[in-house]
Design a protein around this motif. Structure first.
Motif, PDB file in Angstrom:
ATOM      1  N   VAL A  65       0.843  -1.205   0.000  1.00 31.08           N
ATOM      2  CA  VAL A  65       0.000   0.000   0.000  1.00 31.08           C
ATOM      3  C   VAL A  65       0.875   1.250   0.000  1.00 31.08           C
ATOM      4  O   VAL A  65       0.607   2.213  -0.733  1.00 31.08           O
ATOM      5  CB  VAL A  65      -0.975  -0.010   1.199  1.00 31.08           C
ATOM      6  CG1 VAL A  65      -1.664   1.329   1.371  1.00 31.08           C
ATOM      7  CG2 VAL A  65      -2.006  -1.115   1.027  1.00 31.08           C
ATOM      8  N   THR A  69       1.042   4.133  -2.786  1.00 35.23           N
ATOM      9  CA  THR A  69       0.780   5.504  -2.343  1.00 35.23           C
ATOM     10  C   THR A  69       1.915   6.437  -2.743  1.00 35.23           C
ATOM     11  O   THR A  69       1.671   7.571  -3.148  1.00 35.23           O
ATOM     12  CB  THR A  69       0.574   5.541  -0.815  1.00 35.23           C
ATOM     13  OG1 THR A  69      -0.494   4.650  -0.482  1.00 35.23           O
ATOM     14  CG2 THR A  69       0.238   6.931  -0.331  1.00 35.23           C
ATOM     15  N   GLY A 155      -2.135  -6.979  -0.459  1.00 28.06           N
ATOM     16  CA  GLY A 155      -1.818  -5.551  -0.429  1.00 28.06           C
ATOM     17  C   GLY A 155      -1.811  -4.925  -1.805  1.00 28.06           C
ATOM     18  O   GLY A 155      -2.368  -3.846  -2.017  1.00 28.06           O
ATOM     19  N   TYR A 156      -1.213  -5.619  -2.770  1.00 32.07           N
ATOM     20  CA  TYR A 156      -1.195  -5.088  -4.127  1.00 32.07           C
ATOM     21  C   TYR A 156      -2.592  -5.077  -4.726  1.00 32.07           C
ATOM     22  O   TYR A 156      -2.991  -4.108  -5.384  1.00 32.07           O
ATOM     23  CB  TYR A 156      -0.243  -5.905  -5.006  1.00 32.07           C
ATOM     24  CG  TYR A 156      -0.073  -5.312  -6.373  1.00 32.07           C
ATOM     25  CD1 TYR A 156       0.788  -4.240  -6.573  1.00 32.07           C
ATOM     26  CD2 TYR A 156      -0.787  -5.793  -7.458  1.00 32.07           C
ATOM     27  CE1 TYR A 156       0.937  -3.672  -7.825  1.00 32.07           C
ATOM     28  CE2 TYR A 156      -0.647  -5.237  -8.711  1.00 32.07           C
ATOM     29  CZ  TYR A 156       0.212  -4.177  -8.893  1.00 32.07           C
ATOM     30  OH  TYR A 156       0.354  -3.607 -10.121  1.00 32.07           O
ATOM     31  N   ALA A 159      -4.423  -2.172  -3.112  1.00 32.75           N
ATOM     32  CA  ALA A 159      -3.867  -0.847  -3.372  1.00 32.75           C
ATOM     33  C   ALA A 159      -3.853  -0.461  -4.850  1.00 32.75           C
ATOM     34  O   ALA A 159      -3.908   0.721  -5.179  1.00 32.75           O
ATOM     35  CB  ALA A 159      -2.435  -0.775  -2.833  1.00 32.75           C
ATOM     36  N   LEU A 162      -6.124   2.182  -6.285  1.00 30.20           N
ATOM     37  CA  LEU A 162      -5.835   3.564  -5.882  1.00 30.20           C
ATOM     38  C   LEU A 162      -5.087   4.324  -6.954  1.00 30.20           C
ATOM     39  O   LEU A 162      -5.171   5.537  -7.043  1.00 30.20           O
ATOM     40  CB  LEU A 162      -5.022   3.586  -4.585  1.00 30.20           C
ATOM     41  CG  LEU A 162      -5.722   3.062  -3.337  1.00 30.20           C
ATOM     42  CD1 LEU A 162      -4.740   3.034  -2.164  1.00 30.20           C
ATOM     43  CD2 LEU A 162      -6.936   3.895  -3.003  1.00 30.20           C
TER      44      LEU A 162
END
Length: 166
Positions: A65, A69, A155-156, A159, A162
Protein backbone atom coordinates in the motif's frame (compact mmCIF):
# COMPACT_ATOMS: atom_id res chain seq x y z
CA UNK A 1 47.39 -41.35 15.52
CA UNK A 2 49.73 -41.47 12.64
CA UNK A 3 49.17 -42.87 9.22
CA UNK A 4 49.96 -46.36 10.39
CA UNK A 5 47.00 -47.33 12.51
CA UNK A 6 45.58 -45.03 15.12
CA UNK A 7 41.98 -44.77 16.17
CA UNK A 8 39.50 -44.02 13.42
CA UNK A 9 38.25 -40.45 13.26
CA UNK A 10 34.48 -40.03 13.81
CA UNK A 11 32.44 -39.26 10.71
CA UNK A 12 30.92 -35.73 10.91
CA UNK A 13 27.13 -35.75 11.15
CA UNK A 14 24.71 -33.58 9.23
CA UNK A 15 23.33 -30.52 10.98
CA UNK A 16 20.51 -31.34 13.39
CA UNK A 17 16.93 -30.53 12.47
CA UNK A 18 16.57 -28.34 15.57
CA UNK A 19 19.20 -25.60 15.77
CA UNK A 20 21.50 -25.68 18.83
CA UNK A 21 23.74 -23.08 20.34
CA UNK A 22 22.18 -20.08 18.63
CA UNK A 23 22.64 -21.47 15.12
CA UNK A 24 19.60 -21.15 12.92
CA UNK A 25 18.44 -23.45 10.16
CA UNK A 26 19.39 -22.31 6.68
CA UNK A 27 16.52 -24.07 4.93
CA UNK A 28 12.75 -23.67 4.95
CA UNK A 29 10.94 -25.67 7.60
CA UNK A 30 7.39 -26.04 8.88
CA UNK A 31 7.18 -25.39 12.60
CA UNK A 32 5.10 -23.52 15.12
CA UNK A 33 8.24 -22.62 17.09
CA UNK A 34 10.49 -19.79 15.97
CA UNK A 35 11.86 -16.40 16.98
CA UNK A 36 10.89 -13.49 14.73
CA UNK A 37 12.79 -10.22 14.45
CA UNK A 38 13.30 -9.70 18.21
CA UNK A 39 14.02 -11.94 21.23
CA UNK A 40 10.64 -11.10 22.75
CA UNK A 41 8.80 -12.32 19.61
CA UNK A 42 9.27 -15.96 20.54
CA UNK A 43 6.60 -18.13 18.95
CA UNK A 44 6.03 -21.49 20.63
CA UNK A 45 2.46 -22.53 19.87
CA UNK A 46 0.16 -22.96 16.85
CA UNK A 47 -1.98 -20.01 18.00
CA UNK A 48 1.13 -17.85 18.36
CA UNK A 49 2.27 -18.85 14.88
CA UNK A 50 -1.16 -18.03 13.41
CA UNK A 51 -1.09 -14.60 15.06
CA UNK A 52 2.49 -14.01 13.88
CA UNK A 53 1.55 -14.97 10.31
CA UNK A 54 -1.35 -12.47 10.42
CA UNK A 55 0.95 -9.70 11.71
CA UNK A 56 3.56 -10.41 9.02
CA UNK A 57 0.80 -10.64 6.40
CA UNK A 58 -0.44 -7.19 7.43
CA UNK A 59 3.10 -5.76 7.33
CA UNK A 60 3.59 -7.13 3.80
CA UNK A 61 0.22 -5.68 2.72
CA UNK A 62 1.12 -2.32 4.29
CA UNK A 63 4.41 -2.34 2.36
CA UNK A 64 2.50 -2.73 -0.91
CA UNK A 65 0.00 0.00 0.00
CA UNK A 66 2.83 2.41 0.84
CA UNK A 67 4.57 1.56 -2.43
CA UNK A 68 1.45 2.38 -4.44
CA UNK A 69 0.78 5.50 -2.34
CA UNK A 70 4.29 6.77 -3.07
CA UNK A 71 3.66 6.36 -6.78
CA UNK A 72 0.35 8.20 -6.51
CA UNK A 73 1.95 11.03 -4.51
CA UNK A 74 4.75 11.31 -7.05
CA UNK A 75 2.17 11.58 -9.83
CA UNK A 76 0.38 14.39 -7.96
CA UNK A 77 3.69 16.14 -7.38
CA UNK A 78 4.52 16.08 -11.07
CA UNK A 79 1.08 17.45 -11.96
CA UNK A 80 1.03 20.19 -9.33
CA UNK A 81 4.55 21.58 -9.68
CA UNK A 82 5.22 23.36 -12.97
CA UNK A 83 7.76 21.72 -15.24
CA UNK A 84 9.68 24.93 -15.55
CA UNK A 85 9.44 27.64 -12.95
CA UNK A 86 11.03 30.08 -15.38
CA UNK A 87 8.31 29.29 -17.95
CA UNK A 88 5.68 29.95 -15.28
CA UNK A 89 7.48 33.19 -14.38
CA UNK A 90 7.30 34.42 -17.96
CA UNK A 91 3.57 33.72 -18.14
CA UNK A 92 2.96 35.32 -14.76
CA UNK A 93 4.73 38.55 -15.80
CA UNK A 94 2.18 39.08 -18.50
CA UNK A 95 -0.71 38.66 -16.07
CA UNK A 96 0.42 40.01 -12.71
CA UNK A 97 2.72 42.38 -10.93
CA UNK A 98 6.18 41.52 -9.59
CA UNK A 99 4.94 41.11 -6.00
CA UNK A 100 2.33 38.51 -6.86
CA UNK A 101 4.92 36.67 -8.97
CA UNK A 102 7.19 36.24 -5.96
CA UNK A 103 4.27 35.00 -3.87
CA UNK A 104 3.36 32.46 -6.55
CA UNK A 105 6.96 31.20 -6.77
CA UNK A 106 7.15 30.88 -2.98
CA UNK A 107 3.87 28.99 -2.98
CA UNK A 108 5.16 26.62 -5.66
CA UNK A 109 8.41 26.05 -3.79
CA UNK A 110 6.57 25.40 -0.51
CA UNK A 111 4.24 22.96 -2.23
CA UNK A 112 7.19 21.14 -3.82
CA UNK A 113 8.97 21.03 -0.46
CA UNK A 114 5.92 19.53 1.29
CA UNK A 115 5.56 16.88 -1.41
CA UNK A 116 9.27 16.12 -1.15
CA UNK A 117 9.11 15.75 2.65
CA UNK A 118 6.04 13.51 2.31
CA UNK A 119 7.79 11.33 -0.26
CA UNK A 120 10.86 11.09 1.98
CA UNK A 121 8.83 10.03 5.04
CA UNK A 122 6.92 7.45 3.03
CA UNK A 123 10.20 6.15 1.64
CA UNK A 124 11.72 5.72 5.11
CA UNK A 125 8.61 3.90 6.36
CA UNK A 126 8.62 1.68 3.26
CA UNK A 127 12.31 0.78 3.70
CA UNK A 128 11.88 -0.05 7.40
CA UNK A 129 8.82 -2.24 6.78
CA UNK A 130 10.53 -3.86 3.79
CA UNK A 131 13.56 -4.83 5.82
CA UNK A 132 11.40 -6.13 8.69
CA UNK A 133 9.45 -8.31 6.25
CA UNK A 134 12.68 -9.50 4.64
CA UNK A 135 14.17 -10.41 8.02
CA UNK A 136 10.99 -12.27 8.95
CA UNK A 137 11.35 -14.35 5.77
CA UNK A 138 14.94 -15.02 6.72
CA UNK A 139 13.66 -16.95 9.74
CA UNK A 140 13.16 -19.65 7.08
CA UNK A 141 9.82 -20.56 8.59
CA UNK A 142 7.55 -21.64 5.74
CA UNK A 143 4.39 -20.32 7.45
CA UNK A 144 5.93 -16.85 7.76
CA UNK A 145 7.10 -16.99 4.15
CA UNK A 146 3.60 -17.89 2.97
CA UNK A 147 2.20 -15.05 5.10
CA UNK A 148 4.50 -12.60 3.32
CA UNK A 149 3.47 -13.90 -0.12
CA UNK A 150 -0.25 -13.72 0.69
CA UNK A 151 0.14 -10.30 2.35
CA UNK A 152 2.00 -8.93 -0.64
CA UNK A 153 -0.65 -10.27 -2.99
CA UNK A 154 -3.55 -8.90 -0.95
CA UNK A 155 -1.82 -5.55 -0.43
CA UNK A 156 -1.19 -5.09 -4.13
CA UNK A 157 -4.71 -6.23 -5.02
CA UNK A 158 -6.23 -3.72 -2.59
CA UNK A 159 -3.87 -0.85 -3.37
CA UNK A 160 -3.70 -1.11 -7.17
CA UNK A 161 -7.14 0.50 -7.75
CA UNK A 162 -5.84 3.56 -5.88
CA UNK A 163 -3.58 4.25 -8.85
CA UNK A 164 -6.57 4.74 -11.13
CA UNK A 165 -8.53 7.04 -8.79
CA UNK A 166 -7.99 10.67 -9.68
Amino acid sequence: MGAGGGAAQPVPRAAPAQPRGGMMAMYFFFSDKTVLLFDFWNVHSPAGMALSVVVILLLAALYEVIKVTKGKLLHRTVLSVPTSISQESLEERDRASVNSERGQQNSTQKRWFLYHVSQTLLHVIQVVIGYLVMLAVMSYNTWIFLGVIVGSTVGYYVAYPLLKVR
